[in-house]
Design an enzyme around this catalytic site. Structure first.
Site, PDB file in Angstrom:
ATOM      1  N   ASP A 217       0.857  -1.184   0.000  1.00 47.31           N
ATOM      2  CA  ASP A 217       0.000   0.000   0.000  1.00 47.31           C
ATOM      3  C   ASP A 217       0.902   1.246   0.000  1.00 47.31           C
ATOM      4  O   ASP A 217       1.722   1.406   0.923  1.00 47.31           O
ATOM      5  CB  ASP A 217      -0.885  -0.029   1.259  1.00 47.31           C
ATOM      6  CG  ASP A 217      -1.803   1.193   1.361  1.00 47.31           C
ATOM      7  OD1 ASP A 217      -1.651   2.135   0.547  1.00 47.31           O
ATOM      8  OD2 ASP A 217      -2.652   1.192   2.263  1.00 47.31           O
TER       9      ASP A 217
ATOM     10  N   GLU B 244      30.263   6.151   5.097  1.00 46.65           N
ATOM     11  CA  GLU B 244      30.254   4.699   5.267  1.00 46.65           C
ATOM     12  C   GLU B 244      30.096   4.039   3.895  1.00 46.65           C
ATOM     13  O   GLU B 244      29.706   2.888   3.786  1.00 46.65           O
ATOM     14  CB  GLU B 244      29.182   4.247   6.260  1.00 46.65           C
ATOM     15  CG  GLU B 244      27.825   4.862   6.035  1.00 46.65           C
ATOM     16  CD  GLU B 244      26.836   4.527   7.146  1.00 46.65           C
ATOM     17  OE1 GLU B 244      26.621   3.338   7.403  1.00 46.65           O
ATOM     18  OE2 GLU B 244      26.265   5.472   7.726  1.00 46.65           O
TER      19      GLU B 244
ATOM     20  N   CYS C 101      26.349   6.599  10.586  1.00 43.71           N
ATOM     21  CA  CYS C 101      25.776   7.919  10.277  1.00 43.71           C
ATOM     22  C   CYS C 101      26.278   9.022  11.208  1.00 43.71           C
ATOM     23  O   CYS C 101      25.894  10.184  11.061  1.00 43.71           O
ATOM     24  CB  CYS C 101      24.251   7.847  10.313  1.00 43.71           C
ATOM     25  SG  CYS C 101      23.604   6.590   9.213  1.00 43.71           S
TER      26      CYS C 101
ATOM     27  N   THR D 290      14.013   2.887   2.262  1.00 43.21           N
ATOM     28  CA  THR D 290      14.783   3.867   3.042  1.00 43.21           C
ATOM     29  C   THR D 290      16.196   4.054   2.470  1.00 43.21           C
ATOM     30  O   THR D 290      17.123   4.387   3.194  1.00 43.21           O
ATOM     31  CB  THR D 290      14.849   3.491   4.540  1.00 43.21           C
ATOM     32  OG1 THR D 290      15.550   2.247   4.691  1.00 43.21           O
ATOM     33  CG2 THR D 290      13.478   3.348   5.150  1.00 43.21           C
TER      34      THR D 290
ATOM     35  N   SER E  76      16.920  -1.406  15.388  1.00 47.96           N
ATOM     36  CA  SER E  76      17.641  -0.144  15.168  1.00 47.96           C
ATOM     37  C   SER E  76      16.748   1.046  15.513  1.00 47.96           C
ATOM     38  O   SER E  76      17.203   2.045  16.078  1.00 47.96           O
ATOM     39  CB  SER E  76      18.157  -0.046  13.736  1.00 47.96           C
ATOM     40  OG  SER E  76      17.100   0.089  12.816  1.00 47.96           O
TER      41      SER E  76
ATOM     42  N   HIS F 243      18.725  13.086  13.035  1.00 43.92           N
ATOM     43  CA  HIS F 243      19.213  12.192  11.977  1.00 43.92           C
ATOM     44  C   HIS F 243      17.973  11.529  11.370  1.00 43.92           C
ATOM     45  O   HIS F 243      17.131  10.994  12.101  1.00 43.92           O
ATOM     46  CB  HIS F 243      20.153  11.137  12.576  1.00 43.92           C
ATOM     47  CG  HIS F 243      20.408   9.990  11.646  1.00 43.92           C
ATOM     48  ND1 HIS F 243      20.895  10.184  10.375  1.00 43.92           N
ATOM     49  CD2 HIS F 243      20.221   8.660  11.779  1.00 43.92           C
ATOM     50  CE1 HIS F 243      21.003   9.011   9.769  1.00 43.92           C
ATOM     51  NE2 HIS F 243      20.595   8.066  10.602  1.00 43.92           N
TER      52      HIS F 243
ATOM     53  N   LYS G  94       9.138   9.822  15.633  1.00 39.46           N
ATOM     54  CA  LYS G  94       8.922   8.877  16.735  1.00 39.46           C
ATOM     55  C   LYS G  94       9.728   9.302  17.957  1.00 39.46           C
ATOM     56  O   LYS G  94       9.256   9.222  19.084  1.00 39.46           O
ATOM     57  CB  LYS G  94       9.382   7.469  16.329  1.00 39.46           C
ATOM     58  CG  LYS G  94       8.445   6.731  15.406  1.00 39.46           C
ATOM     59  CD  LYS G  94       9.051   5.380  15.085  1.00 39.46           C
ATOM     60  CE  LYS G  94       8.262   4.663  14.020  1.00 39.46           C
ATOM     61  NZ  LYS G  94       7.960   3.290  14.378  1.00 39.46           N
TER      62      LYS G  94
ATOM     63  N   ASN H  86      17.540   8.512   2.662  1.00 40.12           N
ATOM     64  CA  ASN H  86      18.592   8.464   3.667  1.00 40.12           C
ATOM     65  C   ASN H  86      19.936   8.738   3.008  1.00 40.12           C
ATOM     66  O   ASN H  86      20.292   8.095   2.020  1.00 40.12           O
ATOM     67  CB  ASN H  86      18.613   7.078   4.332  1.00 40.12           C
ATOM     68  CG  ASN H  86      19.469   7.051   5.597  1.00 40.12           C
ATOM     69  OD1 ASN H  86      20.081   8.054   5.967  1.00 40.12           O
ATOM     70  ND2 ASN H  86      19.496   5.913   6.260  1.00 40.12           N
TER      71      ASN H  86
ATOM     72  N   SER I 132      24.645   4.124  13.808  1.00 37.48           N
ATOM     73  CA  SER I 132      24.448   2.748  14.273  1.00 37.48           C
ATOM     74  C   SER I 132      25.766   2.151  14.737  1.00 37.48           C
ATOM     75  O   SER I 132      26.839   2.516  14.286  1.00 37.48           O
ATOM     76  CB  SER I 132      23.868   1.895  13.144  1.00 37.48           C
ATOM     77  OG  SER I 132      22.556   2.295  12.889  1.00 37.48           O
TER      78      SER I 132
END
Ligand code: CAA
Length: 387
Positions: free
Chosen positions: A29, A79, A110, A151, A200, A232, A241, A274, A307
């Site tokens: 969706d 990276e 990151c 992403t 993560s 970030h 979030k 990203n 990370s």
């Protein structure tokens, strides 16, 4: 002495994938991608763009009309490195003509560009007449038909760090949290990152809460001291979030304002995706170039997460005339002049790679209009060119 970010530069490749098209192709969706994840498009790098060329192009954007004199530190956070030994920053120094700079590459997922920024801060504190160029440049790859596919992205942000900066003064108090965790990594033998997606996301939020609480305890400041928080952004729902976990510390008006500023900070990421090391600074740039509610003296909070993992919460104060340091129209043109790829073009471009057996390769450059490009490979060397 006041030290901080004097100017920001941006680059992203000139091709992108529409994520509604991707959702339809994957039988998902589209609302999951555009609302649930919060992404509309993602930049796709052609073979002629890598972390070196994108970083150099972002720095060119920044250096337009600036003197190169006194730039004596050049750091590339990435990276998506192109060599196990030689720093990508070295190619960038040649492409930019910065031969008097201490030049190297930093890696911590990151967080790399933030490590560069903090190093630059200390360098300028010790050498106030000198400037530093810090670049975050990456291609985010998770692989076709993986949960992380939506992403992905590609691009670079460059920052000029100086004393008496015209954009934002960095404040000395920062809060750091690091821990050895396995949430996202890319072994040497893999072109794509491995991510424990849900884990993560949880860790990012936990690290944010830890650094925020520590910052508050250290400084006595509260959410009311901030006009905006930039995060970030691996995808734009992610920062939201984290922000939501502390929003109730503010009044209703403050909550609404922080949410509005947050939405402004996501506009570039929604179209680019990203960009790993540069993602926080892309969000910060988006905020500055889209908000009409910020003014000199406002305090902005920035949350960096790499990370593995290292995170840092730090802050800055916008300077009088900071708007003059921005290039909103130029960046709007950069995005508007991109070409949308079909699914077939995207998948083909994604799977086309430089040879790894030492053979020569010449890249088709006809579709890439960037000033700095990778021409091909000869005698095991990448050949870069400025047009
Ligand atoms: N309409 C609206 N929303 C919908 C929907 C629909 N039809 N269907 C699902 N959604 C919502 C879900 O409810 C969910 O929302 P919440 O998170 O708010 O609950 C959201 O869409 C995503 O759904 P899922 O969790 O089911 O998605 P997924 O399992 O496909 O994975 C992901 C999402 C974990 C982000 C995955 O894309 C991924 O692994 N990405 C790479 C890792 C990553 O980016 N991690 C971020 C932190 S790590 C980091 O910051 C470093 C870095 O840069 C990588």
């Amino acid at each position: 002495m006041q030290i901080g970010i004097d100017k920001l530069g941006l680059f992203t490749p000139n091709t992108y994938l529409d994520l509604v098209m991707l959702a339809n192709a994957r039988g998902v969706d589209p609302d999951k991608f555009t609302i649930g994840i919060g992404q509309d498009q993602m930049a796709i790098a052609p073979l002629s763009q890598d972390s070196v060329t994108m970083g150099a192009n972002a720095a060119l954007d920044l250096l337009e009309g600036e003197s190169r004199d006194n730039i004596s530190l050049l750091i590339l956070g990435t990276e998506s490195g192109i060599d196990q030994s030689k720093a990508g920053a070295i190619y960038i120094q040649r492409l930019l003509g910065l031969s008097n700079a201490r030049t190297f590459e930093i890696k911590e997922a990151c967080y790399g560009a933030t490590a560069g920024l903090m190093t630059a801060y200390d360098y300028v504190a010790a050498h106030p007449d000198q400037k530093a160029l810090v670049i975050g440049s990456d291609i985010a790859r998770y692989g076709l038909e993986t949960p992380g596919e939506v992403t992905q992205g590609a691009g670079a942000v460059a920052m000029l760090v100086s004393a008496q900066p015209r954009l934002m003064v960095l404040e000395p108090e920062t809060s750091i949290h690091s821990a050895d965790i396995q949430d996202f990594w890319r072994p040497n033998y893999s072109k794509e990152a491995f991510a424990r997606g849900k884990y993560s996301t949880e860790q990012y939020i936990e690290f944010f809460q830890k650094t925020w609480a520590d910052y508050r305890a250290k400084t006595g400041r509260t959410i009311a001291d901030f006009k905006a928080l930039a995060f970030h952004l691996p995808y734009t729902k992610m920062g939201l979030k984290a922000l939501r976990t502390i929003l109730d510390e503010g009044s209703e008006t403050q909550q609404a304002q922080l949410l509005e500023r947050y939405a402004e900070s996501t506009l570039y990421s929604r179209q680019i995706g990203n960009i790993y090391t540069g993602a926080l600074y892309l969000g910060f740039l988006s905020l500055l170039e889209h908000s009409t509610n910020l003014e000199a003296g406002d305090r902005i909070g920035l949350f960096s997460y790499g990370s593995g993992a290292v995170s840092e919460f730090f802050t800055g104060i916008l300077q009088p005339g900071f708007e003059k340091q921005l290039a909103k129209q130029k960046h709007a043109d950069l995005l508007a002049n991109r070409r949308q790829l079909t699914m077939v073009e995207y998948e083909t471009q994604f799977q086309t790679e430089l040879p790894e057996d030492g053979s020569e390769y010449e890249i088709d450059l006809t579709m890439d209009n960037a000033p700095i490009i990778l021409k091909g490979v000869k005698d095991h060397e990448r050949i870069y060119m400025t047009r």
